[in-house]
Write an enzyme that holds these catalytic residues in place. Structure first.
Site, PDB file in Angstrom:
ATOM      1  N   HIS A 157      42.457  89.142  68.113  1.00 15.73           N
ATOM      2  CA  HIS A 157      40.978  89.222  68.109  1.00 15.73           C
ATOM      3  C   HIS A 157      40.426  89.293  66.687  1.00 15.73           C
ATOM      4  O   HIS A 157      39.356  89.843  66.454  1.00 15.73           O
ATOM      5  CB  HIS A 157      40.473  90.429  68.900  1.00 15.73           C
ATOM      6  CG  HIS A 157      41.141  90.621  70.232  1.00 15.73           C
ATOM      7  ND1 HIS A 157      40.668  90.076  71.405  1.00 15.73           N
ATOM      8  CD2 HIS A 157      42.283  91.279  70.565  1.00 15.73           C
ATOM      9  CE1 HIS A 157      41.475  90.401  72.402  1.00 15.73           C
ATOM     10  NE2 HIS A 157      42.463  91.124  71.921  1.00 15.73           N
ATOM     11  N   SER A 278      30.314  74.227  43.628  1.00 16.68           N
ATOM     12  CA  SER A 278      28.989  74.077  44.232  1.00 16.68           C
ATOM     13  C   SER A 278      28.043  73.461  43.211  1.00 16.68           C
ATOM     14  O   SER A 278      28.214  73.634  42.006  1.00 16.68           O
ATOM     15  CB  SER A 278      28.483  75.460  44.654  1.00 16.68           C
ATOM     16  OG  SER A 278      27.069  75.494  44.641  1.00 16.68           O
ATOM     17  N   LYS A 284      31.082  79.492  42.652  1.00 14.48           N
ATOM     18  CA  LYS A 284      31.757  79.082  43.887  1.00 14.48           C
ATOM     19  C   LYS A 284      33.050  78.293  43.661  1.00 14.48           C
ATOM     20  O   LYS A 284      33.166  77.498  42.743  1.00 14.48           O
ATOM     21  CB  LYS A 284      30.818  78.221  44.757  1.00 14.48           C
ATOM     22  CG  LYS A 284      29.712  78.992  45.410  1.00 14.48           C
ATOM     23  CD  LYS A 284      30.160  80.043  46.403  1.00 14.48           C
ATOM     24  CE  LYS A 284      30.625  79.468  47.712  1.00 14.48           C
ATOM     25  NZ  LYS A 284      29.533  78.934  48.515  1.00 14.48           N
ATOM     26  N   GLU A 291      38.268  72.681  55.231  1.00 12.21           N
ATOM     27  CA  GLU A 291      37.119  72.503  56.125  1.00 12.21           C
ATOM     28  C   GLU A 291      37.073  71.077  56.668  1.00 12.21           C
ATOM     29  O   GLU A 291      36.763  70.855  57.841  1.00 12.21           O
ATOM     30  CB  GLU A 291      35.818  72.836  55.392  1.00 12.21           C
ATOM     31  CG  GLU A 291      35.704  74.308  55.057  1.00 12.21           C
ATOM     32  CD  GLU A 291      34.599  74.583  54.054  1.00 12.21           C
ATOM     33  OE1 GLU A 291      33.462  74.182  54.291  1.00 12.21           O
ATOM     34  OE2 GLU A 291      34.892  75.218  53.015  1.00 12.21           O
ATOM     35  N   TYR A 318      44.514  42.902  82.554  1.00 14.48           N
ATOM     36  CA  TYR A 318      43.771  43.016  81.298  1.00 14.48           C
ATOM     37  C   TYR A 318      42.265  42.979  81.542  1.00 14.48           C
ATOM     38  O   TYR A 318      41.774  42.240  82.375  1.00 14.48           O
ATOM     39  CB  TYR A 318      44.156  41.882  80.331  1.00 14.48           C
ATOM     40  CG  TYR A 318      43.382  41.935  79.029  1.00 14.48           C
ATOM     41  CD1 TYR A 318      43.807  42.752  77.988  1.00 14.48           C
ATOM     42  CD2 TYR A 318      42.209  41.202  78.852  1.00 14.48           C
ATOM     43  CE1 TYR A 318      43.085  42.826  76.801  1.00 14.48           C
ATOM     44  CE2 TYR A 318      41.489  41.275  77.667  1.00 14.48           C
ATOM     45  CZ  TYR A 318      41.921  42.084  76.646  1.00 14.48           C
ATOM     46  OH  TYR A 318      41.212  42.161  75.474  1.00 14.48           O
ATOM     47  N   GLN A 323      40.074  46.016  74.292  1.00  9.10           N
ATOM     48  CA  GLN A 323      39.978  45.656  72.881  1.00  9.10           C
ATOM     49  C   GLN A 323      39.532  46.865  72.044  1.00  9.10           C
ATOM     50  O   GLN A 323      39.816  46.938  70.857  1.00  9.10           O
ATOM     51  CB  GLN A 323      38.982  44.498  72.717  1.00  9.10           C
ATOM     52  CG  GLN A 323      38.779  44.025  71.307  1.00  9.10           C
ATOM     53  CD  GLN A 323      38.100  42.663  71.257  1.00  9.10           C
ATOM     54  OE1 GLN A 323      38.717  41.644  71.535  1.00  9.10           O
ATOM     55  NE2 GLN A 323      36.817  42.665  70.957  1.00  9.10           N
TER      56      GLN A 323
HETATM   57  N1  ARG Z   1      41.258  40.663  70.964  1.00  6.11           N
HETATM   58  C1  ARG Z   1      41.794  40.948  72.241  1.00  6.11           C
HETATM   59  C2  ARG Z   1      42.111  42.430  72.370  1.00  6.11           C
HETATM   60  O1  ARG Z   1      42.275  43.063  71.405  1.00  6.11           O
HETATM   61  C3  ARG Z   1      43.043  40.165  72.485  1.00  6.11           C
HETATM   62  C4  ARG Z   1      43.299  39.898  73.900  1.00  6.11           C
HETATM   63  C5  ARG Z   1      42.291  38.975  74.447  1.00  6.11           C
HETATM   64  N2  ARG Z   1      42.573  38.585  75.779  1.00  6.11           N
HETATM   65  C6  ARG Z   1      41.673  38.027  76.571  1.00  6.11           C
HETATM   66  N3  ARG Z   1      42.062  37.751  77.768  1.00  6.11           N
HETATM   67  N4  ARG Z   1      40.442  37.802  76.193  1.00  6.11           N
HETATM   68  O2  ARG Z   1      42.186  42.953  73.444  1.00  6.11           O
END
Ligand code: ARG
Length: 465
Positions: A157, A278, A284, A291, A318, A323
């Site tokens: 504490h 400072s 200072k 920090e 994907y 990205q």
């Molecule tokens: N610049 C894209 C990324 O970083 C690469 C992959 C792009 N793929 C796509 N199907 N558009 O994710």
């Protein structure tokens, strides 16, 4: 410039969309990884007879030249010219070697390509960050060596609690950092799978050899499912989680150093080279570095948050959201590296002020538990002993005494079990020396902790070389 996908489109991309979509200003950092991955891919295509041998050779030679020019800063990767680093490298290659360059992307998608590039990058940076953590641990151990007998107050504490030593305190951080190393290694081990060959999401009809590419690139194996391979960013989240915990540790130590530097504590003094002044107050000397480390920890936690939120709603496989992973990972890596790089020399050059630590340890009744323990060892049940010691502390506060200076008669008035040897029991150094339970602050016990940590560091060093 006409887009790679212009065949399907009747219109040019809007200028703003181009700007918004492009990631090259961020992912150009992956140029080495991208080229390394493409070389392995080309070698595999050639070996499998998917592309003619001359093309394979030209591709690799061309990529090598591009790499050289990139390292020399001869190529400018602007978003006006290139969408991302993957497109840039392919375009540059095709400009240089012609049709061979157009064959590089056979049996590959940017989705498995970027997944590979990121893994190569993360793998490299984990090793570098681990090296920096080990370096800092060495600095900690070096400091601890000199302070096995430097008594200071231990706090709970932020109230003075029981006596410890400075070395004991430092070994606590040594153990935290040891776990950081273990976590980083664990992350490295978990991500040791090569995603190239997953294609856009559903693999490929070409007779590729994924294991060959994996071996070329130094991976132990390949990702086992193509959907997962292109959409997995666990290792990015894991890395940022490891780095966040590491930053918690650096931030806590920073906070302590900030306190220790204050006139209220004055346990340490930072070297002038690692302090700031400072603009108005001539007297200072500020611990800005600490920090900043404390402050920058927030960025790294934020980077982890960015990734978690980015990923949590994504359907397989994907999605362009992904990205955004790069900025977060790069920022976390950069931040942690600079923090470790500056922390090590700052800590190494810090002056410890043992006299002030000891003076602080003398006030605040750090030996009250030892006083109770003294009675317990003479047969008084702990709860009773605890109460007696508390009464004595209250009397001391009233009289302006300490447990070391309180007359024996006063001790005996409260409890006749006390004898002259109580002064030995409440002696500050004795209180530390007797705390030799495993993990405790007794110098011999901390020496054991220190030796164990040094052995860990030696083993890591040997494994590295
Ligand atoms: N610049 C894209 C990324 O970083 C690469 C992959 C792009 N793929 C796509 N199907 N558009 O994710």
């Amino acid at each position: 410039m006409a887009k790679m996908w212009a065949g399907r489109f009747k219109k040019e991309t809007d200028r703003l969309v181009n700007e918004f979509n492009a990631s090259v200003s961020v992912d150009s950092r992956l140029y080495r990884e991208d080229i390394e991955g493409s070389m392995a891919h080309a070698a595999m295509l050639e070996k499998q007879g998917i592309i003619p041998p001359e093309d394979g050779k030209n591709i690799r030679a061309g990529l090598r030249e591009i790499l050289k020019d990139m390292e020399a800063g001869k190529i400018s990767l602007t978003p006006e010219l290139y969408e991302d680093i993957h497109m840039a490298n392919e375009q540059l290659l095709t400009e240089r070697i012609g049709d061979g360059g157009k064959r590089l992307h056979t049996a590959r998608s940017r989705n498995d390509q970027v997944a590979l590039d990121m893994r190569l990058y993360v793998r490299k940076e984990i090793l570098e960050i681990r090296r920096l953590v080990l370096e800092f641990m060495e600095v900690l151990c070096e400091k601890a060596k000199d302070h096995l007998e430097t008594v200071m107050p231990g706090y709970t504490h932020l109230q003075r609690a029981q006596p410890i030593t400075f070395a004991h305190h430092l070994m606590a951080y040594g153990n935290m950092l040891k776990r950081d190393v273990r976590r980083l290694e664990d992350c490295l081990e978990g991500m040791d799978e090569m995603p190239l060959g997953c294609g856009a999401l559903a693999g490929t009809t070409y007779p590729i050899d994924r294991e060959f590419a994996a071996e070329e690139l130094g991976f132990s194996g390949v990702t086992d499912n193509s959907l997962d391979g292109v959409s997995d960013r666990d290792y990015c989240m894991e890395l940022c989680a490891c780095l966040s915990i590491l930053m918690v540790h650096l931030s806590r130590l920073s906070e302590e150093i900030i306190l220790w530097c204050s006139w209220e504590f004055k346990f340490v003094e930072l070297d002038d080279a690692f302090s700031t002044g400072s603009s108005i107050m001539p007297q200072k000397k500020n611990p800005d570095v600490c920090e900043l480390i404390r402050g920058k920890s927030g960025r790294v936690f934020g980077d982890l948050q960015t990734l978690l939120v980015m990923m949590k709603g994504l359907p397989l496989a994907y999605n362009k959201d992904m990205q955004e992973d790069k900025e977060a990972v790069f920022d976390a890596v950069d931040t942690v590296k600079i923090c470790l790089q500056v922390f090590s020399p700052m800590f190494a050059t810090m002056t410890v002020l043992p006299e002030n630590m000891k003076a602080a340890a003398k006030r605040g009744f750090l030996n009250a538990t030892d006083c109770a323990d003294y009675l317990t060892k003479k047969g008084v049940p702990f709860r009773d002993a605890y109460k007696i010691s508390g009464t004595l502390v209250a009397m001391c506060i009233e009289k302006g005494e300490t447990l070391d200076s309180l007359p024996l008669e006063t001790y005996r008035e409260v409890c006749p079990v006390f004898e002259k040897d109580v002064y030995e029991a409440v002696d500050l150094m004795a209180c530390v020396r007797e705390r030799k339970s495993l993990g405790g602050p007794a110098p011999e016990e901390v020496a054991r902790q220190l030796e164990k940590l040094l052995k860990f560091l030696r083993e890591k060093k040997e494994a590295q070389s």
